[in-house]
Scaffold this active site. Structure first.
Site, PDB file in Angstrom:
ATOM      1  CG  HIS A   1      -2.134  -0.809   1.008  1.00 34.15           C
ATOM      2  ND1 HIS A   1      -3.127  -0.420   0.147  1.00 34.15           N
ATOM      3  CD2 HIS A   1      -2.495  -2.015   1.498  1.00 34.15           C
ATOM      4  CE1 HIS A   1      -4.062  -1.347   0.127  1.00 34.15           C
ATOM      5  NE2 HIS A   1      -3.700  -2.322   0.940  1.00 34.15           N
TER       6      HIS A   1
ATOM      7  NE  ARG B   1      -2.289  -8.486 -13.254  1.00 31.03           N
ATOM      8  CZ  ARG B   1      -1.503  -7.575 -13.860  1.00 31.03           C
ATOM      9  NH1 ARG B   1      -1.488  -6.332 -13.435  1.00 31.03           N
ATOM     10  NH2 ARG B   1      -0.734  -7.926 -14.865  1.00 31.03           N
TER      11      ARG B   1
ATOM     12  NE  ARG C   1      -6.753 -11.492 -14.492  1.00 28.73           N
ATOM     13  CZ  ARG C   1      -5.426 -11.469 -14.458  1.00 28.73           C
ATOM     14  NH1 ARG C   1      -4.729 -11.550 -15.574  1.00 28.73           N
ATOM     15  NH2 ARG C   1      -4.790 -11.343 -13.310  1.00 28.73           N
TER      16      ARG C   1
ATOM     17  CD  GLU D   1      -3.551 -14.908 -19.286  1.00 31.36           C
ATOM     18  OE1 GLU D   1      -2.822 -14.273 -18.521  1.00 31.36           O
ATOM     19  OE2 GLU D   1      -4.597 -15.489 -18.904  1.00 31.36           O
TER      20      GLU D   1
ATOM     21  CG  ASN E   1       2.711  -9.854 -18.207  1.00 39.08           C
ATOM     22  OD1 ASN E   1       3.320  -9.191 -19.027  1.00 39.08           O
ATOM     23  ND2 ASN E   1       1.981  -9.304 -17.250  1.00 39.08           N
ATOM     24  CG  ASP E   2       0.522 -15.871 -17.570  1.00 36.05           C
ATOM     25  OD1 ASP E   2       1.502 -16.402 -16.999  1.00 36.05           O
ATOM     26  OD2 ASP E   2      -0.412 -15.338 -16.959  1.00 36.05           O
TER      27      ASP E   2
ATOM     28  NE  ARG F   1       4.077 -13.469 -15.059  1.00 31.95           N
ATOM     29  CZ  ARG F   1       2.820 -13.056 -15.109  1.00 31.95           C
ATOM     30  NH1 ARG F   1       1.912 -13.765 -15.755  1.00 31.95           N
ATOM     31  NH2 ARG F   1       2.441 -11.947 -14.530  1.00 31.95           N
TER      32      ARG F   1
ATOM     33  CB  CYS G   1      -3.938  -6.446 -20.698  1.00 25.90           C
ATOM     34  SG  CYS G   1      -4.192  -8.206 -20.485  1.00 25.90           S
TER      35      CYS G   1
HETATM   36  C1  PEP Z   1      -0.597 -11.449 -18.562  1.00 27.64           C
HETATM   37  O1  PEP Z   1      -0.410 -12.645 -18.363  1.00 27.64           O
HETATM   38  O2  PEP Z   1      -0.048 -10.804 -19.485  1.00 27.64           O
HETATM   39  C2  PEP Z   1      -1.510 -10.692 -17.686  1.00 27.64           C
HETATM   40  C3  PEP Z   1      -1.821  -9.441 -17.943  1.00 27.64           C
HETATM   41  O3  PEP Z   1      -1.979 -11.316 -16.575  1.00 27.64           O
HETATM   42  P1  PEP Z   1      -1.131 -11.469 -15.199  1.00 27.64           P
HETATM   43  O4  PEP Z   1       0.116 -10.636 -15.368  1.00 27.64           O
HETATM   44  O5  PEP Z   1      -2.035 -11.009 -14.129  1.00 27.64           O
HETATM   45  O6  PEP Z   1      -0.871 -12.940 -15.176  1.00 27.64           O
HETATM   46 MG    MG Z   2      -1.664 -13.715 -16.993  1.00 29.70          MG
END
Ligand code: PEP
Ligand code: MG
Length: 596
Positions: free
Chosen positions: A195, A302, A338, A437, A460-461, A471, A508
């Site tokens: 926070h 999220r 999400r 993903e 990211n995934d 990752r 995203c």
């Molecule tokens: C992703 O996987 O790119 C994503 C945005 O989800 P998270 O980073 O929450 O896994």
């Molecule tokens: Mg993800």
């Protein structure tokens, strides 16, 4: 004579530079003294505990109101969470049972329960969830303090100061950072999603956390530099270093001013292509910052983070409260909510999730939701209820096959029917989207898109699964390449298929926040870029400096190259020659990249 000075490295969680005098905070300490009581005193001791709970409640309500007045409603939310912790019957019973069973003073019982939970939270792998222990610590330390006959508040320094502490409890962070005299923050503990970090970012106060033992190295009144951009702290810097940092501070402040100007400019490339910057957020508190930085909607909320605002499983009302708050604040801009992405490594104590041998490939995200229908339906009901103003979208994470989409749609229909029967309002046409993903979903996107309204690429995934690179594993980080030619081919295919279907595609993942990758995505035809809000001005500036059509030409050339390095060099060279403005202050951009 040269002055002795110390340089420490930590995690820069709020960029910018501050120079000032130290205000050292005392750490809250729970005594481990076990003071016994007699059987006859138990009742009185429990009443003493109850009085202290009641006084704590009043104190939290008071702080909540003060923060709401000064900082806005969204920052007061944390105190709602604290009230929920305080009113959690099982927590109170745990303390009372210890008093009865061990015949001890309430102080020892609180300290024991506190330590137990700190150990449990400490074992969690997810950094955000680990950080939530401070909320519990915050509440219990207040109850503990109210047991004492006098509970002196620490006296804050009045002048401008740099706050140095072991850790800042959330309520302390809100109270102290809000006073306007804190120039910077340096903490022993903490992480990116604490926070304090979020608050410091939204109040534009430079902060470095995770410094381990800075509190043992400084004294009240020492001169200190906090460099939140580079994650560095310097104690008692000599004059030359002070001058160096003051000039860096000026440069950074100018850069920030220039970037922030872009937040009110139209999101359009030089050749008139409209793009849409969206924000990824984890907490409702981040919304104001996101919009002030130029977000045109919340591209990813999220929702799993709600679980850590509660020590129990959040109720439909808890979910609804947060979603409707976000939807109202963002209105008329869209909000993509999400559904929970938990399971495997994102373990949450109240859900008793089994440990899996390979969590990244396990019962995660929608797989978890479909196996835990009750939890899923509760969340869907709350999202639907929050959709009345028609700016909410539903986003399903980690979809692997069409059957999952069919099942989601079936459950969604059931929930909608329920709400209709109950005469509860919602948006019947709430858009349904899936995250791409998993590579299997990426290859099948031309079919999947027929089932949904839009897709959002979670790079990211997707990168982790497509390139088989964990990752979060430093050992293989060198292989985690957003510009890998295979990935670019895949992204091209996804974007083309979805566009041909006349539907929307968003990226995203953090890839959208990297200037060069964002340009590449623009060249591939991407319109919706969702990212951590602090990167929006930078990306907006970069995208506004180029022509989309030229980028499209470059990208089709780049797609013929065989390595990520060749692609990067090719793009950089061409872009720098044609648009020297796009990458101004590149070195600062690179520093900011560390914040991801
Ligand atoms: C992703 O996987 O790119 C994503 C945005 O989800 P998270 O980073 O929450 O896994
Ligand atoms: Mg993800």
């Amino acid at each position: 004579m040269a002055t002795e000075y110390i340089r420490l490295r930590g995690i820069g969680v709020s960029p910018g530079i501050a120079l000032g005098l130290v205000q050292l905070e005392e750490q809250v300490v729970f005594s481990d003294r076990k003071e016994s009581i007699t059987f006859a005193q138990i009742k009185e001791e429990i009443q003493r505990l109850q009085r202290s709970f009641e006084a704590t409640k009043q104190e939290i309500i008071e702080i909540k109101n003060q923060v709401k007045d000064k900082l806005g409603k969204e920052h007061a939310f944390i105190f709602e969470a604290h009230l929920m912790i305080l009113e959690d019957q099982s927590l109170r019973e745990e303390i009372e049972n210890l008093i009865k069973k061990e015949k001890v003073r309430a102080e020892w019982a609180i300290a024991t329960v506190h330590n137990h939970y700190m150990r449990v939270f400490e074992t969690l792998e997810d950094e955000y969830f680990r950080q939530r222990r401070f909320d519990l610590s915050d509440v219990l330390s207040k109850v503990y303090r109210h047991l004492q006959p006098y509970s002196p508040e620490t006296v804050d320094e009045e002048g401008e100061r740099i706050l140095v502490a072991h850790e800042l409890l959330p309520s302390e962070a809100a109270r102290k950072l809000n006073k306007g005299n804190i120039l910077g923050v340096a903490l022993d503990m903490g992480g990116q999603t604490s926070h304090t970090a979020i608050l410091a970012r939204s109040l534009n106060i430079p902060a470095v956390v995770g410094l381990r033992d800075i509190t043992t190295k400084v004294q009240d009144g020492d001169v200190i530099i906090v460099d939140g951009t580079d994650g560095e702290v310097i104690i008692n810097p000599p004059l030359a270093i002070r001058k160096e940092f003051l000039s860096k501070k000026r440069k950074y402040d100018d850069y920030l001013k220039e970037l922030r100007k872009t937040s009110t400019l139209v999101s359009e490339t030089l050749d008139g292509f409209r793009f849409t910057p969206l924000a990824n957020i984890e907490l409702p508190e981040e919304i104001s910052l996101a919009f002030s930085l130029g977000a045109e909607g919340i591209g990813l909320f999220r929702s799993e983070f709600i679980y850590l605002r509660s020590t129990t499983i959040p109720s439909e009302q808890d979910h609804y409260h947060i979603y409707s708050q976000i939807a109202k604040k963002a209105y008329p801009s869209p909000v993509y909510i999400r559904t929970i992405d938990i399971g495997g490594e994102k373990n949450i104590p109240q859900l008793n999730i089994e440990r899996e041998p390979n969590p990244a490939l396990g019962l995660r995200a929608i797989r978890f939701s479909l196996k835990n229908r009750k939890i899923f339906k509760t969340q869907l009901r709350a999202i639907l209820r929050a959709s009345v103003q028609k700016n909410v979208r539903l986003l399903i994470p980690m979809v692997t096959e069409i059957e999952e989409i069919e099942e989601v749609k079936w459950i969604l229909r059931e929930v909608k029917d329920e709400l209709k029967r109950e005469k509860v309002d919602f948006d019947p046409a709430i858009p349904l989207g899936i995250m791409i993903e998993v590579p299997a979903a990426a290859t099948l996107v031309d079919e999947m898109i027929k089932e949904v309204d839009y897709v959002s690429i979670g790079t990211n995934d997707l990168i982790q699964y497509y390139l088989a690179v964990d990752r979060s594993n430093e050992l293989v980080a060198y292989l985690y390449k957003p510009l890998h030619p295979s990935l670019l081919r895949l992204l091209e295919e996804i974007i083309n298929h979805v566009s041909e279907a006349g539907k929307e595609v968003t990226v995203c993942g953090e890839m959208a926040a990297d200037p060069l990758s964002a340009l590449l995505l623009l060249g591939l035809g991407l319109k919706y870029f969702s990212m951590n809000p602090i990167f929006i001005p930078k990306i907006k500036k970069v995208l506004r400096s180029v022509e989309k059509n030229y980028l499209a030409e470059l990208v089709s050339e780049a797609l013929k190259l065989r390595t990520a390095q060749a692609i990067e060099e090719f793009l950089l060279e061409k872009i720098l020659v044609k648009y020297p403005q796009a990458f101004l202050m590149r070195e600062i951009m690179d520093n900011n990249r560390r914040l991801t």
